[in-house]
Design an enzyme around this catalytic site. Structure first.
Site, mmCIF file in Angstrom:
data_model
loop_
_atom_site.group_PDB
_atom_site.id
_atom_site.type_symbol
_atom_site.label_atom_id
_atom_site.label_comp_id
_atom_site.label_asym_id
_atom_site.label_seq_id
_atom_site.Cartn_x
_atom_site.Cartn_y
_atom_site.Cartn_z
ATOM 1 C CG ASP A 1 -31.386 -41.078 -40.856
ATOM 2 O OD1 ASP A 1 -31.348 -40.802 -41.899
ATOM 3 O OD2 ASP A 1 -30.565 -41.724 -40.232
ATOM 4 N N GLY B 1 -29.707 -51.998 -42.958
ATOM 5 C CA GLY B 1 -30.168 -51.255 -41.920
ATOM 6 C C GLY B 1 -29.561 -50.062 -41.378
ATOM 7 C CG ASN C 1 -21.783 -57.619 -39.442
ATOM 8 O OD1 ASN C 1 -20.581 -57.963 -39.524
ATOM 9 N ND2 ASN C 1 -22.472 -56.903 -40.557
ATOM 10 C CG ASP D 1 -23.629 -52.185 -40.338
ATOM 11 O OD1 ASP D 1 -23.191 -53.328 -39.964
ATOM 12 O OD2 ASP D 1 -22.719 -51.277 -40.017
ATOM 13 C CE1 TYR E 1 -27.736 -59.813 -37.431
ATOM 14 C CE2 TYR E 1 -26.905 -59.058 -35.203
ATOM 15 C CZ TYR E 1 -26.525 -59.503 -36.555
ATOM 16 O OH TYR E 1 -25.336 -59.709 -37.079
ATOM 17 N N GLY F 1 -34.250 -55.349 -35.851
ATOM 18 C CA GLY F 1 -34.533 -55.279 -37.401
ATOM 19 C C GLY F 1 -34.063 -56.882 -37.730
HETATM 20 N N1 APR Z 1 -31.852 -44.876 -38.109
HETATM 21 C C1 APR Z 1 -32.372 -45.156 -36.830
HETATM 22 N N2 APR Z 1 -32.749 -46.579 -36.951
HETATM 23 C C2 APR Z 1 -32.608 -47.513 -38.096
HETATM 24 C C3 APR Z 1 -32.326 -46.740 -39.070
HETATM 25 C C4 APR Z 1 -31.672 -45.372 -39.152
HETATM 26 N N3 APR Z 1 -31.207 -44.624 -40.314
HETATM 27 N N4 APR Z 1 -32.140 -47.639 -40.070
HETATM 28 C C5 APR Z 1 -32.656 -48.832 -39.639
HETATM 29 N N5 APR Z 1 -33.022 -48.457 -38.298
HETATM 30 C C6 APR Z 1 -33.759 -49.232 -37.352
HETATM 31 C C7 APR Z 1 -34.401 -50.496 -37.773
HETATM 32 O O1 APR Z 1 -35.848 -50.186 -38.228
HETATM 33 C C8 APR Z 1 -34.796 -51.292 -36.590
HETATM 34 O O2 APR Z 1 -35.696 -50.772 -35.890
HETATM 35 O O3 APR Z 1 -32.743 -49.867 -36.678
HETATM 36 C C9 APR Z 1 -33.316 -51.103 -35.814
HETATM 37 C C10 APR Z 1 -32.418 -52.356 -36.086
HETATM 38 O O4 APR Z 1 -32.544 -52.721 -37.184
HETATM 39 P P1 APR Z 1 -31.116 -53.259 -38.069
HETATM 40 O O5 APR Z 1 -30.453 -52.094 -38.744
HETATM 41 O O6 APR Z 1 -31.610 -54.373 -38.839
HETATM 42 O O7 APR Z 1 -30.104 -53.989 -37.019
HETATM 43 P P2 APR Z 1 -30.128 -55.495 -36.185
HETATM 44 O O8 APR Z 1 -31.474 -55.999 -36.264
HETATM 45 O O9 APR Z 1 -29.323 -55.325 -34.933
HETATM 46 O O10 APR Z 1 -29.356 -56.257 -37.185
HETATM 47 C C11 APR Z 1 -28.109 -56.088 -37.504
HETATM 48 O O11 APR Z 1 -28.231 -56.065 -39.719
HETATM 49 O O12 APR Z 1 -27.504 -54.509 -41.140
HETATM 50 C C12 APR Z 1 -27.282 -55.575 -40.661
HETATM 51 O O13 APR Z 1 -24.612 -55.497 -40.509
HETATM 52 C C13 APR Z 1 -26.038 -55.653 -39.817
HETATM 53 O O14 APR Z 1 -25.537 -57.870 -39.479
HETATM 54 C C14 APR Z 1 -26.111 -56.663 -38.795
HETATM 55 C C15 APR Z 1 -27.632 -56.929 -38.816
#
Ligand code: APR
Length: 190
Positions: A19, A41, A33, A43, A134, A132
């Site tokens: 994490d 996620g 974003n 964020d 995106y 994730g």
């Molecule tokens: N620590 C590490 N990695 C994490 C965590 C965490 N606590 N939580 C999620 N992830 C991983 C997900 O499993 C994925 O592999 O981060 C990676 C990116 O996923 P997202 O968080 O969905 O990010 P992204 O695909 O870049 O999408 C960004 O999602 O949360 C919204 O505001 C954000 O609109 C933006 C979009």
């Protein structure tokens, strides 16, 4: 938490499963974003763990310079996190790979690294940006992410640690295989 470490020039590059909000590097990178107003996620996890001070600084940034374009990066306090700073970057939404996604996700990593160096930050953790919500295929994102970071570390010696913090086992496994392939390709022959 299995760990893979390689030395690139003057820095250590590590892959761990975990994490990102628990990391103790100077900075952690948020897959944000353009609104910088938080989300799900990683964020959501960073804002939850870091507390309101992070969002306050994000609001200030947006009021000063507007929304954060894809591929750019900004820095805020780490709030209640163990990391001192959060570097927020925006990765591309995957639209099939022919709308500049590879260049934009590479830019998200590169701009985050450049910003870290400009602030005297020596250690930084990345999530797997854009893979994730995106929808960027992990295999292709891992290739661009790792190659971009490795190329940067060959040029720039100010950073001494870069950690990829992969949340799930599948992503961690793909990054590990990809790193092994890149390293063996770059290994000096003979
Ligand atoms: N620590 C590490 N990695 C994490 C965590 C965490 N606590 N939580 C999620 N992830 C991983 C997900 O499993 C994925 O592999 O981060 C990676 C990116 O996923 P997202 O968080 O969905 O990010 P992204 O695909 O870049 O999408 C960004 O999602 O949360 C919204 O505001 C954000 O609109 C933006 C979009």
């Amino acid at each position: 938490m299995s760990k893979m470490d390689v030395v690139i020039n003057r820095a250590r590059l590590s892959l761990i499963q975990g994490d990102i909000t628990r990391q103790t590097t100077d900075a952690i990178v948020n897959a944000a974003n353009s609104s910088l107003m938080g989300g799900g996620g990683v964020d959501g996890a960073i804002h939850r763990a870091g507390g309101p001070a992070i969002l306050e600084e994000c609001k200030q940034i947006v009021s000063n310079q507007g929304r954060l374009p894809t591929g750019k990066a900004v820095i805020t306090t780490g709030g209640n996190l163990r990391a001192k700073y959060v570097i927020h970057t925006v990765g591309p939404v995957w639209h099939g790979g022919h709308s500049g996604e590879p260049e934009l996700v590479a830019s998200a990593y590169r701009e985050s690294l450049k910003l870290a160096v400009s602030k005297g930050i020596a250690s930084i953790s990345f999530p797997s940006i854009s893979t994730g919500a995106y929808g960027y295929p992990v295999e292709q994102a891992a290739e661009v992410a790792l190659q971009t970071v490795i190329d940067f570390l060959h040029q720039e010696t100010a950073l001494n640690e870069v950690v990829f913090v992969l949340f799930d086992g599948r992503t961690h496994g793909i990054y590990g295989k990809t790193l092994e392939r890149i390293i063996s390709k770059d290994a000096p022959t003979g």
